[in-house]
Design an enzyme around this catalytic site. Sequence first.
Site, PDB file in Angstrom:
ATOM      1  N   HIS A 100       0.838  -1.198   0.000  1.00 52.60           N
ATOM      2  CA  HIS A 100       0.000   0.000   0.000  1.00 52.60           C
ATOM      3  C   HIS A 100       0.874   1.249   0.000  1.00 52.60           C
ATOM      4  CE1 HIS A 100       0.630  -1.237   4.208  1.00 52.60           C
ATOM      5  NE2 HIS A 100       0.502   0.020   4.558  1.00 52.60           N
ATOM      6  N   HIS A 102       0.933   5.241   0.949  1.00 52.85           N
ATOM      7  CA  HIS A 102       0.309   6.332   1.699  1.00 52.85           C
ATOM      8  C   HIS A 102       0.515   7.635   0.942  1.00 52.85           C
ATOM      9  CE1 HIS A 102      -0.153   4.314   5.709  1.00 52.85           C
ATOM     10  NE2 HIS A 102       0.846   3.566   5.260  1.00 52.85           N
TER      11      HIS A 102
END
Length: 143
Positions: A100, A102
């Site tokens: 992921h 950010h």
Amino acid sequence: MMNGCVFCDVAKNRIKTWTFYEDKLIKAFFDIHPANLGHSLIIPRKHYSSIVEVPDSVLLNMFSLAKKLILTYREVLSIKDFNILLSEGREAGQEIPHVHVHIIPRFAGDGVVFNWKEKNELTTQFPRLQKEIQEKLKSLILK
Ligand SMILES: [Zn+2]
């Protein structure tokens, strides 16, 4: 089948999220533990625990969306400063083993801290490291 991965559950819409973009490959939503307003996550819909497993085409889409999200935040929230952060592995602070990215909007005095002590003595190793990295990288790129 449940594999116990919260971002797989997010990708498959088993968990409600504040999603603002999704397509066949990726999904983007607000981090429910935000560092600042607009703190967002971009994930691949398929489970990859490491960036090295993610196909280049998917990475390209993730980072292209990151760019467009920054352009959007500039317009919508008048935010101009950001950190783009991908933590690879436990020692790097990756808490959820599903790749992921950010996107963290930054403001003066926001208290968000990325801090490290400079290890300037390591620069003596640059000549050897430069050579090794150059050669290995070339072999990976020419693949
Ligand atoms: Zn997953």
